[in-house]
Scaffold this motif. Structure first.
Motif, PDB file in Angstrom:
ATOM      1  N   ALA A   1       0.852  -1.199   0.000  1.00 47.10           N
ATOM      2  CA  ALA A   1       0.000   0.000   0.000  1.00 47.10           C
ATOM      3  C   ALA A   1       0.883   1.243   0.000  1.00 47.10           C
ATOM      4  CB  ALA A   1      -0.918   0.009   1.217  1.00 47.10           C
TER       5      ALA A   1
ATOM      6  N   ARG B   1       0.570   5.673   0.376  1.00 49.82           N
ATOM      7  CA  ARG B   1      -0.275   6.851   0.580  1.00 49.82           C
ATOM      8  C   ARG B   1       0.600   8.042   0.934  1.00 49.82           C
ATOM      9  NH1 ARG B   1      -1.968   4.098   5.559  1.00 49.82           N
ATOM     10  NH2 ARG B   1      -1.058   5.148   7.389  1.00 49.82           N
ATOM     11  N   VAL B   2       0.092   9.231   0.627  1.00 45.74           N
ATOM     12  CA  VAL B   2       0.810  10.468   0.908  1.00 45.74           C
ATOM     13  C   VAL B   2       0.713  10.759   2.398  1.00 45.74           C
ATOM     14  CG1 VAL B   2       0.939  12.931   0.416  1.00 45.74           C
ATOM     15  CG2 VAL B   2       0.361  11.334  -1.393  1.00 45.74           C
TER      16      VAL B   2
ATOM     17  N   PHE C   1       5.776  10.081   1.861  1.00 44.31           N
ATOM     18  CA  PHE C   1       4.803   9.022   1.594  1.00 44.31           C
ATOM     19  C   PHE C   1       5.059   7.850   2.529  1.00 44.31           C
ATOM     20  CE2 PHE C   1       8.504   8.290  -0.978  1.00 44.31           C
ATOM     21  CZ  PHE C   1       8.712   6.907  -0.904  1.00 44.31           C
ATOM     22  N   TRP C   2       4.047   6.979   2.653  1.00 42.50           N
ATOM     23  CA  TRP C   2       4.121   5.793   3.512  1.00 42.50           C
ATOM     24  C   TRP C   2       3.930   4.552   2.655  1.00 42.50           C
ATOM     25  CZ3 TRP C   2       0.426   2.019   4.588  1.00 42.50           C
ATOM     26  CH2 TRP C   2       0.690   1.174   5.674  1.00 42.50           C
TER      27      TRP C   2
ATOM     28  N   SER D   1       3.564   0.161   2.937  1.00 41.22           N
ATOM     29  CA  SER D   1       3.105  -0.791   3.940  1.00 41.22           C
ATOM     30  C   SER D   1       4.045  -1.962   4.176  1.00 41.22           C
ATOM     31  CB  SER D   1       1.730  -1.336   3.522  1.00 41.22           C
ATOM     32  OG  SER D   1       1.837  -2.086   2.317  1.00 41.22           O
TER      33      SER D   1
ATOM     34  N   THR E   1       7.530   5.561   6.744  1.00 32.42           N
ATOM     35  CA  THR E   1       7.376   6.832   6.035  1.00 32.42           C
ATOM     36  C   THR E   1       8.716   7.236   5.440  1.00 32.42           C
ATOM     37  OG1 THR E   1       5.585   7.525   7.504  1.00 32.42           O
ATOM     38  CG2 THR E   1       6.722   9.252   6.260  1.00 32.42           C
TER      39      THR E   1
ATOM     40  N   ARG F   1       1.992  -1.646  -6.601  1.00 31.60           N
ATOM     41  CA  ARG F   1       0.981  -0.641  -6.305  1.00 31.60           C
ATOM     42  C   ARG F   1       1.545   0.710  -6.750  1.00 31.60           C
ATOM     43  NH1 ARG F   1      -3.237  -0.503  -2.687  1.00 31.60           N
ATOM     44  NH2 ARG F   1      -3.353  -2.687  -3.251  1.00 31.60           N
TER      45      ARG F   1
ATOM     46  N   LEU G   1       0.993   5.079  -7.077  1.00 35.76           N
ATOM     47  CA  LEU G   1       0.363   6.257  -6.499  1.00 35.76           C
ATOM     48  C   LEU G   1       0.753   7.458  -7.353  1.00 35.76           C
ATOM     49  CD1 LEU G   1      -1.163   7.702  -4.174  1.00 35.76           C
ATOM     50  CD2 LEU G   1       1.035   7.877  -2.989  1.00 35.76           C
TER      51      LEU G   1
END
Length: 845
Positions: free
Chosen positions: A730, A732-733, A755-756, A758, A805, A837, A839
């Motif tokens: 995953a 995400r920002v 960003f992070w 997973s 992160t 994934r 983004l």
């Protein structure tokens, strides 16, 4: 102004005009010369000084600048003054590209129309093409040399209009001044690469052959590279010519694709040497004493004549950089013009005569020679290079973005002028390319490097295995290769998953059933079992018939090509309840006048037949009235002690009450009607499960023997859990709005984002325009998850060993980020299993 010494120039001009004694000599008397001279100012003094010591074998063309306030307006009352010096003297109307750019933008006219209009203004200002006057375009910029945007096409149209005029005025070929490059440039590889790319633009040079007579390349040299102590005159001459003749030297070594450029330069090359004094920039470097400048002008003339040039000239732009008294500056510039005129005239007899007996030998302290321009003696093709690391792929799995870069012969990245058509191919018959990871895929792919860009990106996949060589090739460029490893697929030990697509459920009134099923792996076969029978081969759909009343269970499992068997077969269970023949009517009740009492027949079943702990058991209880009408029917259900009630439902009456013992009110039940009770309960403990259902009626049931039904089953082992599907990483920002920050620092800009991710993964980051997948070049110093790049890249890559992160600090050329436009930061994470994934983050410059 026409002259920095107006009175003295007027006196000399009047004297020369009175004589009118200059005429070209007969062929063979001396070496001919077509001298093209650029004058930023002081043009009339230049012309009169040249006329005072003119060569009988030379033709002199002197440029006249336009008005400073409006560079599309040509100076009148000047061309005739130059022509008046004799038939060997001609005026060149300077056509200023900057001024006419504003005219095109303001009027909305084409560049061709601009050329036509400039010719009209030439005629109005007194330029006479029939008498030898013409135009001089000032100047072709570095953007034209690079081929950026429409710069080259615009100048072709402008030259076309200048040549054609309006159909009334005569057509005329003219001079083209071309911006140069400093003689002391340390690394000439990018300049040579762009020059070679330019030479291969055949249509441009075909047009120049039609429209231009003189290619006046600006070669504003540096005295510090000439006046080296202890160097003989001949060695100085050769060093000067390495610079002055570099364009024709390169053209002579060019491949066939550059034939149009070679032919034009052989006919029209006119080096524009340096007589501009005193300068520390713009016109080379000539901040030296006047005597050394005279020496330098003489040596350049000697070098040009020795190389066999019959066309060349000088730039004249006097500047009092040292702040000399006006009288001294006038006297010294007069002396410089006298030396220039004498060198041009005397060298017509022999090249070395340009030096006389005292020139071409002065030295300057600290002067150093340069050998860099010797590189133009050989054609050095640019090359393509892969900048993304070699990848190891699984069969059929697309690669991460692969990038190929345009580089000079020495390996320095540079941007394309005209688009470079890169063709991709591979050594594998099953290999394929695409511009997107999702396809479409093709064995060969054209992936152009766009104008102003240095890289092209693409994706590769191969359904086979082994080492594959991928090749990036382009016309006139050295091809690049890279080896991709496609790993053999690992041994298949993963069983397929079996899915029921359609199957009966609940209670059906048919003794036949059709069940469809499928597998997660293509090519799997199936084995089926009915009511606990051994598994046997079957196909979908499976058709069942002759099923007895009661509960049934069907299981199916897939077996893949590697022999792996699904250990958790798909299962369907249902209850068959077809019409039951009516039994012999019971004896007539004596308690009712002339009628029979109700006779309730109770039947029960459970599904699945062997429920596991944690599973839900579904009990179906049917109550059929075989006798007379019952004004009320009730069934009492005792649940097994090992289950917990989940739901209960009846198709008649108010329903059931209770939890362990249920009382289900079915209301009235007429003759031959059937009522159904459906109970679901969760199995909590092992053992024998016994459910008992007993019916009662009002009036009393006349046949109590069939009022009770019992279902007994054993609790099986718990259903094994299927392993959870592996998840893609995953992304995400992280951070408050705005999450992405653009910071400009001089010529660079930085795009910063946190960003992070997973899990452990390989990471890639690119920055692209909003509606393009072509990545912008990431400059050295770009940081990505703690890793700093040291070279220009189209994509930043790194790997992280754990979730967390991280940050991206992408450094780009500020000129590539247009203020107000949107760009995309594209992040991709790929875990160890190849799951990815992406983004995409939008940022406004």
């Amino acid at each position: 102004m026409p002259s920095l010494t107006p009175a003295a120039t007027q006196r000399l001009w009047s004297e020369l005009v009175q004589r009118r004694r200059l005429r070209p000599s007969a062929a063979g008397d001396c070496m001919p010369l077509r001298a093209v001279l650029y004058a930023a100012t002081d043009w009339l003094r230049l012309a009169t000084k040249l006329a005072a010591t003119a060569s009988p074998c030379a033709q002199y063309s002197i440029s006249v600048p336009p008005l400073a306030a409006d560079k599309t307006q040509l100076r009148s009352d000047q061309a005739w003054r130059i022509r008046a010096l004799g038939p060997a003297f001609h005026a060149l109307a300077e056509i200023n590209v900057t001024g006419w750019s504003s005219w095109v933008a303001t009027t909305g006219n084409s560049w061709y129309a601009a050329g036509v209009e400039a010719r009209r203004r030439m005629a109005a200002a007194g330029y006479d093409v029939a008498a030898g006057d013409t135009w001089a375009l000032n100047e072709l910029s570095s953007a034209v040399r690079q081929g950026v945007g429409s710069a080259r096409a615009n100048m072709r149209a402008f030259l076309h209009g200048l040549h054609d005029a309006d159909g009334v005025l005569p057509s005329a070929r003219g001079t083209v001044f071309v911006v140069g490059i400093a003689q002391t440039t340390a690394d000439l590889s990018v300049y040579q690469a762009r020059l070679q790319d330019w030479y291969e633009d055949g249509p441009f040079w075909d047009d120049l052959s039609r429209y231009a007579s003189d290619w006046s390349q600006e070669l504003y040299g540096d005295v510090r590279a000439y006046a080296v102590a202890g160097v003989p005159r001949e060695a100085r001459r050769d060093s000067l010519n390495e610079y002055l003749q570099h364009q024709t030297a390169l053209a002579r070594s060019a491949p066939a694709a550059s034939e149009a450029a070679r032919a034009f330069l052989a006919a029209a090359y006119s080096p524009l040497a340096n007589a501009a004094w005193q300068y520390d920039a713009f016109f080379g470097w000539t901040s030296v004493p006047a005597e050394l400048m005279q020496d330098y002008v003489s040596a350049q003339t000697y070098a040009l004549r020795s190389a066999g040039n019959s066309r060349f000239g000088f730039a004249w732009a006097p500047r009092n950089l040292a702040g000399m008294p006006a009288g001294d500056f006038t006297a010294q510039t007069d002396a410089l013009l006298v030396r220039l005129a004498a060198a041009l005239a005397d060298s017509g007899e022999a090249p070395e005569a340009a030096c006389g007996s005292t020139w071409c030998n002065r030295a300057l302290e600290g002067a150093l020679p340069t050998a860099a321009w010797q590189t133009f003696a050989a054609w050095k093709p640019s090359m393509l290079a892969f900048t993304s690391p070699a990848q190891t792929l699984s069969p059929g799995v697309p690669s991460a973005a692969v990038t190929v870069e345009l580089r000079t012969s020495s390996g320095y990245a540079y941007t394309a002028g005209l688009p470079v058509a890169v063709e991709l191919s591979s050594s594998s018959p099953t290999g394929a390319f695409s511009t997107e990871p999702g396809g479409p895929w093709t064995p060969r792919l054209a992936a152009p490097i766009a104008s102003g860009e240095s890289v092209a990106s693409f994706h590769f996949r191969d359904t086979g295995s082994g080492s594959v060589t991928i090749t990036a090739a382009a016309a006139g460029k050295t091809a690049a290769t890279q080896t991709v490893t496609v790993a053999a697929p690992p041994a298949d030990t993963t069983p397929p998953e079996t899915t029921l697509d359609s199957a009966p459920a609940g209670t059906i009134a048919s003794s036949a059933a059709s069940i469809s099923f499928s597998a997660s792996e293509v090519g799997s076969r199936f084995e089926c079992s009915l009511d606990g029978a051994p598994f046997a081969a079957c196909t979908s759909p499976a058709t069942l018939s002759g099923l007895a009343n009661g509960a049934h269970a069907f299981e199916v499992r897939a077996v893949d090509a590697a022999g792996n068997i699904d250990t958790t077969p798909a299962r369907a269970s249902w209850l068959v309840e077809t019409s039951v023949p009516l039994p012999t009517p019971p004896p007539t009740s004596v308690g009712r006048a002339g009628g029979s009492g109700p006779d309730l027949l109770v039947q029960a079943s459970v599904s699945p037949a062997a429920p596991a702990i944690g599973a839900t058991a579904t009990y179906l209880i049917s109550i059929r009235n075989l006798g007379g009408s019952a004004s009320r029917a009730v069934v009492t259900v005792r649940l097994p002690s090992q289950v917990v009630l989940a739901t209960s439902r009846t198709d008649r009456g108010p329903g059931c009450t209770g939890t362990t013992t249920l009382t289900c009110d079915l209301d009235s039940l007429a003759e031959n009607l059937v009522a159904t009770v459906r109970i679901q309960a969760v199995v909590r403990s092992p053992g024998t499960l016994t459910l008992t259902a007993t019916a009662s009626a009002q009036p009393a049931d006349v046949q109590p023997a069939n009022d009770t039904a019992t279902v007994v089953t054993l609790v099986g082992s718990p259903e094994p859990r299927r392993p959870a599907a592996a998840m893609s990483p995953a992304l995400r920002v992280v951070g408050a709005t705005p999450a992405v920050v653009v910071t400009r620092r001089g010529a660079t800009a930085e795009v910063a984002v946190r960003f992070w991710v997973s899990k452990a993964a390989r990471l890639q980051a690119r920055v692209t325009p909003l509606r393009s997948t072509v990545a912008l070049a990431l400059l050295p110093g770009t940081t990505f998850a703690g890793r700093r790049s040291t070279t220009v890249r189209s994509a930043a890559t790194t790997a992280v060993s754990r979730r967390g992160t991280y940050a991206l600090g992408a450094r780009l050329r500020a000129g590539r980020l247009i203020r107000g436009r949107s760009y995309l930061v594209r992040l991709t994470a790929v875990d160890g299993g190849g799951r990815r994934r992406s983004l995409t983050i939008r940022v406004r410059a």
